[in-house]
Scaffold this motif. Structure first.
Motif, PDB file in Angstrom:
ATOM      1  N   MET A 166       0.601  -1.051   0.127  1.00 15.15           N
ATOM      2  CA  MET A 166       0.099   0.330  -0.107  1.00 15.15           C
ATOM      3  C   MET A 166       0.901   1.338  -0.072  1.00 15.15           C
ATOM      4  O   MET A 166       0.574   2.271  -0.634  1.00 15.15           O
ATOM      5  N   ALA A 167       2.039   1.257   0.671  1.00 18.78           N
ATOM      6  CA  ALA A 167       2.961   2.384   0.740  1.00 18.78           C
ATOM      7  C   ALA A 167       3.498   2.836  -1.132  1.00 18.78           C
ATOM      8  O   ALA A 167       3.406   3.910  -1.167  1.00 18.78           O
ATOM      9  N   GLN A 168       3.743   1.494  -1.438  1.00 16.70           N
ATOM     10  CA  GLN A 168       3.959   1.916  -2.657  1.00 16.70           C
ATOM     11  C   GLN A 168       2.866   2.735  -3.528  1.00 16.70           C
ATOM     12  O   GLN A 168       3.451   3.173  -4.650  1.00 16.70           O
ATOM     13  N   GLU A 169       1.896   2.337  -3.652  1.00 19.11           N
ATOM     14  CA  GLU A 169       1.213   3.218  -4.356  1.00 19.11           C
ATOM     15  C   GLU A 169       1.008   4.095  -3.883  1.00 19.11           C
ATOM     16  O   GLU A 169      -0.223   5.451  -4.533  1.00 19.11           O
ATOM     17  N   ILE A 170       0.603   4.400  -2.206  1.00 18.33           N
ATOM     18  CA  ILE A 170       0.251   6.448  -1.954  1.00 18.33           C
ATOM     19  C   ILE A 170       1.806   6.735  -2.332  1.00 18.33           C
ATOM     20  O   ILE A 170       1.807   7.759  -3.293  1.00 18.33           O
ATOM     21  N   ILE A 171       3.123   6.338  -2.407  1.00 16.90           N
ATOM     22  CA  ILE A 171       4.066   7.065  -3.209  1.00 16.90           C
ATOM     23  C   ILE A 171       3.771   7.218  -4.979  1.00 16.90           C
ATOM     24  O   ILE A 171       4.481   8.224  -4.999  1.00 16.90           O
ATOM     25  N   LYS A 172       3.849   5.909  -4.910  1.00 26.18           N
ATOM     26  CA  LYS A 172       3.144   6.675  -6.766  1.00 26.18           C
ATOM     27  C   LYS A 172       2.340   7.603  -7.215  1.00 26.18           C
ATOM     28  O   LYS A 172       2.057   8.135  -8.021  1.00 26.18           O
ATOM     29  N   LEU A 173       1.064   7.965  -5.456  1.00 28.49           N
ATOM     30  CA  LEU A 173       0.043   9.300  -5.571  1.00 28.49           C
ATOM     31  C   LEU A 173       0.822   9.679  -5.633  1.00 28.49           C
ATOM     32  O   LEU A 173       0.232  11.425  -6.015  1.00 28.49           O
ATOM     33  N   GLY A 174       2.125  10.332  -5.270  1.00 27.44           N
ATOM     34  CA  GLY A 174       2.478  11.501  -5.254  1.00 27.44           C
ATOM     35  C   GLY A 174       2.891  12.040  -3.888  1.00 27.44           C
ATOM     36  O   GLY A 174       3.065  13.120  -2.602  1.00 27.44           O
ATOM     37  N   LEU A 175       2.126  10.507  -2.422  1.00 25.11           N
ATOM     38  CA  LEU A 175       1.764  11.315  -1.467  1.00 25.11           C
ATOM     39  C   LEU A 175       2.507  10.655  -0.795  1.00 25.11           C
ATOM     40  O   LEU A 175       3.635  10.579  -0.546  1.00 25.11           O
ATOM     41  N   TYR A 176       2.680  11.859   0.782  1.00 21.72           N
ATOM     42  CA  TYR A 176       3.729  12.053   1.933  1.00 21.72           C
ATOM     43  C   TYR A 176       2.998  11.457   2.647  1.00 21.72           C
ATOM     44  O   TYR A 176       2.280  10.574   3.301  1.00 21.72           O
ATOM     45  N   ILE A 177       4.401   9.802   3.699  1.00 26.29           N
ATOM     46  CA  ILE A 177       4.196   9.422   4.782  1.00 26.29           C
ATOM     47  C   ILE A 177       4.584  10.319   5.919  1.00 26.29           C
ATOM     48  O   ILE A 177       5.630   9.819   5.531  1.00 26.29           O
ATOM     49  N   GLY A 178       3.702   9.891   6.689  1.00 28.63           N
ATOM     50  CA  GLY A 178       4.506  10.378   8.222  1.00 28.63           C
ATOM     51  C   GLY A 178       4.050   9.508   8.605  1.00 28.63           C
ATOM     52  O   GLY A 178       3.401   8.624   8.885  1.00 28.63           O
ATOM     53  N   ILE A 179       5.731   9.516   9.702  1.00 30.96           N
ATOM     54  CA  ILE A 179       5.663   7.817  10.529  1.00 30.96           C
ATOM     55  C   ILE A 179       6.263   8.894  11.802  1.00 30.96           C
ATOM     56  O   ILE A 179       6.772  10.789  12.441  1.00 30.96           O
TER      57      ILE A 179
END
Ligand code: NI
Length: 260
Positions: A166-179
């Protein structure tokens, strides 16, 4: 002192917090003053309904390094707050995002349609105002991803808890990921694998305070000063230094929130 061990010369930007929480009432003023002294260059306080969104704006007006996000949290859709009320608050000059918004099927799952409707309305609002969204997704990965793919907003998936795929999909959408602090927990099984694959330009570090204090403070009242432990763990996983993590995430935060 709350943030003594933070003292440093690199910038720290906490992209997700809830400083409206009453647990901060007694210490908020002192805490903000210390943070400013100890390298914190930015904090976004998120709203969950009209009251907390207004409070986020008030804190942003009073503190130059504090910014507001306004929104209806999926857990607060019965609070009486309307998207129209959020739209009025969102035009404030220190409102940098619509959030925290999204889906939460962990606490309540008998109102999914209503949650989706409010989420999509707020995405539309963000797009109209050209603001990023801050997404809450708990036990709703499938529906969240489907909505993000459908509307393609800009924004952040906060306190990421999904799979590597799912993270790969989010990255493809250009969205940032908050850790957040969860990465320091011993039971954070999939998260290190996710942290490893996020490109530098889409990584953000956050606390979600007063919740989710990182180790070694797990269970205590969390504040942005504790972000150091989260950055240390992220740095360890990615084979770099905490200073580098703070530098790239502060740069990313300013970019997505359009600050400076
Ligand atoms: Ni939150």
């Amino acid at each position: 002192m709350y943030t003594e061990d933070l003292k440093n010369s690199y910038p720290i930007f906490d992209t997700h917090s809830h400083y409206d929480d009453e647990r901060f009432d007694e210490i908020r003023t002192e805490l903000f003053a210390e943070m400013k002294q100890n390298g914190v260059c930015g904090i976004v306080s998120c709203g969950c309904d009209e009251v907390s969104s207004k409070m986020a704006i008030k804190m942003a007006e009073e503190n130059d390094f504090v910014y507001a996000a306004v929104g209806i949290h999926p857990g607060s859709i019965d609070s009486g707050t309307t998207v129209e009320q959020i739209a009025r608050l969102a035009t404030h000059k220190k409102c940098v995002a619509i959030g925290e918004i999204g889906l939460d099927y962990y606490w309540v799952d008998d109102n999914k349609q209503k949650q989706i409707e409010i989420f999509e309305k707020q995405i539309a609002l963000a797009k109209k105002l050209n603001l990023p969204i801050i997404v809450h997704d708990r036990d709703a990965h499938g529906d969240t991803l489907e909505i993000l793919k459908k509307h393609k907003p800009k924004g952040i998936v906060h306190c990421y808890s999904g799979s590597v795929e799912m993270a790969q999909e989010i990255i493809k959408l250009g969205l940032y990921i908050g850790i957040g602090g969860v990465v320091t927990f011993k039971n954070a099984k999939k998260l290190p694998d996710v942290v490893r694959i996020i490109p530098d330009e889409l990584l953000l570090v956050e606390t979600d305070c007063p919740y989710l204090a990182p180790e070694p403070h797990r269970g205590k009242l969390c504040h942005s000063g504790m972000i150091k432990y989260t950055a240390q763990k992220i740095a360890e996983i990615r084979g770099t230094t905490p200073e580098n993590i703070f530098t790239i995430t502060a740069k990313n935060a300013k970019k997505i929130f359009n600050i400076e």
